[in-house]
Design an enzyme around this catalytic site. Structure first.
Site, PDB file in Angstrom:
ATOM      1  CB  SER A 175      -4.385   2.368  -0.848  1.00  0.00           C
ATOM      2  OG  SER A 175      -4.189   1.542  -1.970  1.00  0.00           O
ATOM      3  CG  HIS A 203      -4.335   3.787   3.479  1.00  0.00           C
ATOM      4  ND1 HIS A 203      -4.173   5.130   3.202  1.00  0.00           N
ATOM      5  CD2 HIS A 203      -3.749   3.125   2.454  1.00  0.00           C
ATOM      6  CE1 HIS A 203      -3.549   5.268   2.049  1.00  0.00           C
ATOM      7  NE2 HIS A 203      -3.277   4.065   1.572  1.00  0.00           N
ATOM      8  CE  LYS A 234       0.272   5.682   2.474  1.00  0.00           C
ATOM      9  NZ  LYS A 234       0.216   4.387   1.821  1.00  0.00           N
TER      10      LYS A 234
HETATM   11  C1  LIG Z   1       1.090   3.887   0.787  1.00  0.00           C
HETATM   12  C2  LIG Z   1       1.039   2.415   0.820  1.00  0.00           C
HETATM   13  C3  LIG Z   1       2.219   1.663   0.872  1.00  0.00           C
HETATM   14  C4  LIG Z   1       3.562   2.296   0.702  1.00  0.00           C
HETATM   15  O1  LIG Z   1       3.959   2.988   1.852  1.00  0.00           O
HETATM   16  P1  LIG Z   1       5.038   4.158   1.711  1.00  0.00           P
HETATM   17  O2  LIG Z   1       5.545   4.323   3.099  1.00  0.00           O
HETATM   18  O3  LIG Z   1       4.306   5.353   1.194  1.00  0.00           O
HETATM   19  O4  LIG Z   1       6.075   3.656   0.768  1.00  0.00           O
HETATM   20  C5  LIG Z   1       2.118   0.298   1.020  1.00  0.00           C
HETATM   21  N1  LIG Z   1       0.913  -0.300   1.094  1.00  0.00           N
HETATM   22  C6  LIG Z   1      -0.236   0.383   1.016  1.00  0.00           C
HETATM   23  C7  LIG Z   1      -1.537  -0.333   1.121  1.00  0.00           C
HETATM   24  C8  LIG Z   1      -0.210   1.778   0.864  1.00  0.00           C
HETATM   25  O5  LIG Z   1      -1.337   2.453   0.748  1.00  0.00           O
END
Ligand SMILES: *Cc1c(COP(=O)(O)O)cnc(C)c1O
Length: 385
Positions: A175, A203, A234
């Site tokens: 991330s 991602h 995302k």
């Molecule tokens: C953003 C993210 C999460 C968390 O997801 P949310 O739906 O925003 O809680 C989990 N793992 C990774 C690798 C992320 O980048």
């Protein structure tokens, strides 16, 4: 209250506060009232503002109301929850999928359902905080392998004495660095050692692979990653998360994941938006194509401006600054020049690697990208970056 602790954070350049962001035209937003090109959103395909998502959500709001009214196992399961789980399973090519309220809830709920005390987890050193927390909650023994290093992973598995389950976990796309886990090699290590493998595609979902199905599709190892987690908030522009796999896995998660059992279900309208997003993902492949072109032109332009970045296939382009205070100055300097990209500091990233994390989307125009590069080049000349 807490003056001492807060002033320590401020002195270290680690104090954080939320900026208020309002959508403006195209890739522009108003940040605390100032117009800027948004360069730190995970809405990679520009679906959060897509009319198809808004219309589906609106229709569902009228049909189902706002809140789900209960946890999934009590009274919170609508036909939209079921349909979304079915469609995610189709995208992922798995028997089933189970929804979670967020990626954070998925990792902290699923990992303790898969392993417990007496078991072992093997986790990449740069995995997301929600994976780290999920591992801690599980009480399994945690072994950290060097970032993206299947050989180190293999060595740890060979040396592991546990008689319980062994679970390997990795981000698909990291991330804060935007690099992709060497999944083909990790799959081979997992199979050789008889370990379970879980990939976090937060991602990668909607971004990687010919259909946007994620990291396993990107590497052609569909069917060899038994636990595939991903998010809907995302690239899919909605909210929530899933874990996809075979029916045994999803049944276990519905029975054992505390964040699934003891939390109110996603609002049905959010599920409707996610279903619409999956439809757009299939019908508008140009968005992934445009995203890829934008990533290419940003990285090419940065290199021409003498700002070193690695080649990449993901929308995350980190510019490592090092010192936290310097990263904050760079972010402020960018905002003054009409570009919104927040400083990412420890503990989100390791000490001494504070950075500006740029993200590209399908919505950025060629003019936006040139403006971003000029702003960064200007900061570089001023010694701020
Ligand atoms: C953003 C993210 C999460 C968390 O997801 P949310 O739906 O925003 O809680 C989990 N793992 C990774 C690798 C992320 O980048």
């Amino acid at each position: 209250m807490f003056e001492q602790e807060l002033s320590e954070l401020k002195q270290a350049g680690l104090f954080r506060a939320t900026a208020t962001v309002v959508p403006d035209a195209g890739a522009r937003v108003l940040v605390d009232g100032h117009s800027a090109i948004l360069c730190c959103s995970n809405d990679y395909l520009g679906l959060a503002g897509h009319p198809a998502l808004a219309e589906s959500a609106r229709d569902a709001l009228h049909r189902y109301g706002v809140g789900a009214g209960g946890s999934r196992l009590v009274s919170g399961t609508s036909p939209l929850h079921k349909e979304l789980e079915r469609q995610i399973a189709v995208l992922k090519g798995t028997q089933d999928a189970v929804l979670f309220n967020s990626g954070y809830a998925a990792n902290t709920g699923a990992i303790p359902a898969l392993v417990r005390e007496g078991d072992a987890v093997f986790s990449d050193s740069l995995n997301h905080a929600s994976i780290i927390d999920g591992c801690r909650l599980s009480r399994a023994q945690v072994q950290i392998y060097r970032h993206g290093d299947p050989e180190h992973l293999s060595g740890l598995l060979r040396g592991s004495r546990t008689s319980g389950r062994r679970l390997i976990i990795t981000d698909g796309v990291f991330s804060m660095d935007g690099d992709i886990a060497p999944l083909r090699e990790i799959v081979e290590v997992a199979e050789r050692h008889g370990a379970m493998l879980m990939v976090d595609d937060a991602h990668a979902t909607g971004v990687l692979g010919t259909r946007g199905a994620g990291t396993a599709e990107h590497f052609g190892v569909e069917g060899r990653v038994p636990v595939q987690m991903g998010t809907l908030g995302k690239a899919l522009g909605s909210f929530g998360a899933y874990v996809a796999g075979d029916r045994g896995l999803t049944d276990l998660l519905r029975n054992r994941s505390r964040s699934f059992l003891y939390s109110t279900a996603l609002p049905p309208a959010v599920c409707a938006a996610s279903i619409a997003a999956l439809g757009v993902l299939e019908k508008e492949p140009w968005r992934r194509e445009r995203l890829r072109e934008n990533i290419r032109s940003l990285t090419r332009g940065l290199r021409e401006a003498d700002i070193g970045v690695a080649d990449r296939e993901t929308p995350i382009v980190p510019l490592i600054v090092g010192d936290a205070g310097k990263a904050v100055s760079a972010s402020r300097g960018l905002l003054d020049r009409g570009v919104f990209a927040t400083a990412i500091r420890p503990p989100t990233v390791p000490e001494g690697t504070a950075r500006i994390r740029l993200t590209m989307t399908a919505v950025h125009t060629a003019e936006d990208i040139s403006a971003v590069i000029s702003a960064l080049a200007d900061l570089r000349r001023g010694g701020i970056l």
